[in-house]
Design a protein around this motif. Structure first.
Motif, short mmCIF file in Angstrom:
data_model
loop_
_atom_site.label_atom_id
_atom_site.label_comp_id
_atom_site.label_asym_id
_atom_site.label_seq_id
_atom_site.Cartn_x
_atom_site.Cartn_y
_atom_site.Cartn_z
N SER A 22 40.24 38.54 35.08
CA SER A 22 40.80 38.10 36.01
C SER A 22 40.53 39.09 37.29
O SER A 22 40.04 40.21 36.91
N VAL A 23 40.46 38.25 38.31
CA VAL A 23 40.09 39.09 39.75
C VAL A 23 41.12 38.75 40.77
O VAL A 23 41.63 37.65 40.65
N ASP A 24 41.42 39.78 41.50
CA ASP A 24 42.24 39.62 42.81
C ASP A 24 41.44 38.67 43.91
O ASP A 24 40.43 38.95 44.01
N PHE A 25 42.07 37.81 44.13
CA PHE A 25 41.57 36.72 45.34
C PHE A 25 41.03 37.52 46.34
O PHE A 25 39.68 37.37 47.08
N ASP A 26 41.73 38.59 46.86
CA ASP A 26 41.27 39.60 48.07
C ASP A 26 39.90 40.39 47.65
O ASP A 26 39.00 40.57 48.58
N ASP A 27 39.75 40.65 46.36
CA ASP A 27 38.57 41.36 45.89
C ASP A 27 37.23 40.57 46.04
O ASP A 27 36.02 40.89 45.77
N LEU A 47 42.26 34.00 38.48
CA LEU A 47 42.81 34.95 39.45
C LEU A 47 43.95 35.87 38.72
O LEU A 47 44.89 35.18 38.00
N LYS A 48 44.32 37.01 39.23
CA LYS A 48 45.36 37.74 38.63
C LYS A 48 46.63 37.25 39.38
O LYS A 48 47.71 37.19 38.71
N GLN A 49 46.58 36.77 40.63
CA GLN A 49 47.87 36.29 40.87
C GLN A 49 47.80 34.70 41.13
O GLN A 49 46.67 34.25 41.17
#
Length: 75
Positions: A22-27, A47-49
């Motif tokens: 999972s990855v942050d959208f902002d990342d 995505l994480k969120q």
């Protein structure tokens, strides 16, 4: 990310299928994506969120020949 221009408006398409974990959208380094008229995200569960989406389209594979589609609109 793929970009498309339709009738003078810009749209972005993100396919997150190959994201590892999972990855942050902002990342993703896509700060400019919020400037598009709309963006479409495939595999948002990577995505994480959760994304606050106005339209959510879900596709469930029932069998190789059958799909179940659902469309939710935020009003």
């Amino acid at each position: 990310m793929n970009e498309y221009q339709i009738n003078g408006s810009w749209f972005a398409h993100l396919d997150l299928y190959r994201m590892n974990g999972s990855v942050d959208f902002d990342d993703l380094g896509l700060d400019e994506i919020r400037e598009y008229t709309a963006y479409f995200v495939e595999w948002p569960e990577m995505l994480k969120q959760k994304i606050d989406a106005d339209i959510r389209i879900s596709i469930e594979v029932i069998s190789p020949e059958q799909r179940k589609y659902a469309v939710d609109f935020k009003i």
